[in-house]
Design an enzyme around this catalytic site. Structure first.
Site, PDB file in Angstrom:
ATOM      1  CD1 TRP A 100      -2.516   1.766   0.322  1.00 58.31           C
ATOM      2  CD2 TRP A 100      -2.121   1.933   2.518  1.00 58.31           C
ATOM      3  NE1 TRP A 100      -3.243   2.827   0.797  1.00 58.31           N
ATOM      4  CE2 TRP A 100      -3.015   2.958   2.150  1.00 58.31           C
ATOM      5  CE3 TRP A 100      -1.733   1.841   3.855  1.00 58.31           C
ATOM      6  CZ2 TRP A 100      -3.526   3.882   3.053  1.00 58.31           C
ATOM      7  CZ3 TRP A 100      -2.235   2.755   4.762  1.00 58.31           C
ATOM      8  CH2 TRP A 100      -3.127   3.762   4.362  1.00 58.31           C
TER       9      TRP A 100
ATOM     10  CG  ASP B 201      -2.546  -2.813   7.046  1.00 53.19           C
ATOM     11  OD1 ASP B 201      -3.632  -2.680   7.635  1.00 53.19           O
ATOM     12  OD2 ASP B 201      -2.161  -2.011   6.161  1.00 53.19           O
TER      13      ASP B 201
ATOM     14  CB  ALA C 149      -7.092  -2.351   5.630  1.00 53.23           C
TER      15      ALA C 149
ATOM     16  CE  LYS D 219     -10.458   0.915   3.069  1.00 52.73           C
ATOM     17  NZ  LYS D 219      -9.649   1.368   1.996  1.00 52.73           N
TER      18      LYS D 219
HETATM   19  N1  PMP Z   1      -3.984  -0.476   5.176  1.00 48.75           N
HETATM   20  C1  PMP Z   1      -4.326  -0.725   3.910  1.00 48.75           C
HETATM   21  C2  PMP Z   1      -3.675  -1.866   3.215  1.00 48.75           C
HETATM   22  C3  PMP Z   1      -5.270   0.071   3.274  1.00 48.75           C
HETATM   23  O1  PMP Z   1      -5.590  -0.196   2.013  1.00 48.75           O
HETATM   24  C4  PMP Z   1      -5.867   1.126   3.974  1.00 48.75           C
HETATM   25  C5  PMP Z   1      -6.897   2.016   3.352  1.00 48.75           C
HETATM   26  N2  PMP Z   1      -6.766   2.294   2.039  1.00 48.75           N
HETATM   27  C6  PMP Z   1      -5.468   1.356   5.292  1.00 48.75           C
HETATM   28  C7  PMP Z   1      -4.540   0.534   5.861  1.00 48.75           C
HETATM   29  C8  PMP Z   1      -5.994   2.506   6.116  1.00 48.75           C
HETATM   30  O2  PMP Z   1      -7.312   2.550   6.293  1.00 48.75           O
HETATM   31  P1  PMP Z   1      -8.015   3.762   7.036  1.00 48.75           P
HETATM   32  O3  PMP Z   1      -8.802   4.476   6.001  1.00 48.75           O
HETATM   33  O4  PMP Z   1      -8.855   3.118   8.074  1.00 48.75           O
HETATM   34  O5  PMP Z   1      -6.959   4.630   7.618  1.00 48.75           O
END
Ligand code: PMP
Length: 398
Positions: free
Chosen positions: A130, A212, A214, A247
């Protein structure tokens, strides 16, 4: 002083969002941003979330501070969703979750915590990962290094390359960032057996896993998506997990996440939680309340939980069905390349393997916006745009 500031550049995804908004073409398609969209292209508030918000408006009787670690009820739910209701580590008192400002905040607090424990800490990240992982880690002062992950030739996982590299290069005490499921940006996940192999390696090498999570619930299911993570948690002594409800509760703007810390023993929890609270205190002091109260209100109420779970299932099934439709449509358009990646990859994202030229052609000639690295948000596909997208993809794939 301000006049000498050098721009670090706008996040590529955010720049593409701006370009998309400015594009006057009516049939333009946005497959860039990582939010779940329904069949009508909306980013809806989930039914159970709406219902919980109504309850909260009535029931909330104070706006006093929530404390550095956040809402106790929410924190307990966050840990149980990740590790399981009956997780022995929770029963043993070896786990604590802190409410954070989204999953991003959890990552940042986790990185700040690691830095505070070991000024020389290195964090290993997948290639690719990411786009915000490395900036978060380096701004926290960590050193980062990358391990192989995605294999462009078959748009799959280079597991042997990953393990060989980590074996040759990683050192005891390093931390390694893994994606629990729905790997962003590739959609390529470790199999359960591969989680086992990685777990054995981490234990033998003395590496600290930082997982992570998410997209729990958007890949194969709430339980299935964390099967690997749970195996790892059962076999490593210590672990960090950054999780996000952005999400799976679609509460993106409420900034609702958690940093879960698993320690070797219950005696260690007070000190490690205190260290995490110290980095929170000097950063934003305390998390906001609303998103966490929504999640707790839903998960405290069996009827709301059932409704949320049903709607999440619908979301996941829509993603899977859209993947299948896209694959079929490309096959119908005589694309002869192996298209199994479209349905093999899981979660909201698919790594198309399109290079910069194809990405530009899609944007300029077809009005289809995808991330510069070839990532598409599968949830951005719907009946309204699938034909146009299949035409565009077929044109650049042939
Ligand atoms: N980790 C990953 C792999 C993500 O794709 C995202 C959101 N795009 C996040 C963390 C962070 O999510 P948040 O919007 O809750 O900060």
């Amino acid at each position: 002083m301000f006049e000498s500031v050098e721009s670090r550049g706008v996040d590529q995804i955010l720049a593409l969002m701006q370009a998309f908004r400015a594009d006057p073409r009516p049939g333009k398609v946005d497959l860039v941003v990582g939010v779940y969209k329904d069949a009508q292209g909306r980013v809806p508030v989930m039914r159970a979330v709406k219902a919980a918000e109504r309850l909260l408006i009535e029931a909330e009787d104070t706006k006093t501070y929530v404390g550095m670690a956040g809402d106790a009820d929410y924190r307990a739910h966050a840990a149980r969703l990740l590790l399981g209701n009956d997780a022995p580590q929770i029963a043993e008192g070896r786990v604590t979750s802190l409410q954070t400002v989204g999953g991003s905040g959890a990552l940042r607090v986790g990185c700040d915590l690691l830095k505070s424990l070991n000024a020389d800490m290195k964090l290993w990240v997948s290639t690719p990962t990411w786009a915000n992982h490395v900036p978060v880690a380096t701004d926290a002062g960590l050193r980062t290094d990358a391990y192989p992950y995605f294999r462009p030739s078959d748009r799959g996982l280079d597991f042997d390359g990953m393990m060989a590299h980590l074996d040759a290069q990683s050192a005891e005490g390093d931390a390694i960032l893994l994606h629990a499921c729905c790997h962003n940006p590739t959609g390529v996940d470790l199999s359960f057996d591969q989680w086992k192999t990685v777990t054995d390696f981490l234990v033998a090498r003395g590496l600290l896993p930082f997982v992570d999570c998410a997209y729990q619930g958007l890949g194969k299911g709430m339980e299935e998506d964390v099967a690997g993570l749970r195996h790892m948690a059962a076999h490593v002594p210590e672990m960090l997990i950054a999780s996000s409800f952005s999400k799976n509760f679609a509460v993106y703007r409420e900034r609702t996440g958690a940093l879960t810390i698993m320690a070797r023993a219950a005696e260690d929890i007070g000190a490690i939680q205190g260290a995490a609270e110290t980095v929170i205190r000097s950063n934003y002091s305390m998390p906001p309340s609303h998103g966490a109260r929504i999640v707790a209100a839903v998960l405290d109420d069996p009827a709301l939980t059932a409704d949320w779970s049903e709607e999440l299932d619908e979301m996941r099934k829509r993603i899977a069905s859209v993947r299948q439709t896209l694959r079929t449509m490309l096959e119908e358009r005589q694309v002869t390349k192996d298209l199994s990646f479209v349905t093999d990859q899981t979660g909201m994202f698919s790594y198309t393997g399109f290079g910069p030229e194809a990405v530009a052609t899609l944007r300029d000639d077809h009005g289809i916006y995808i991330a510069g690295d070839g990532r598409i948000n599968v949830a951005g596909l719907s009946e309204d745009n699938l034909d146009a997208v299949a035409d565009g993809f077929a044109a650049v794939m042939r």
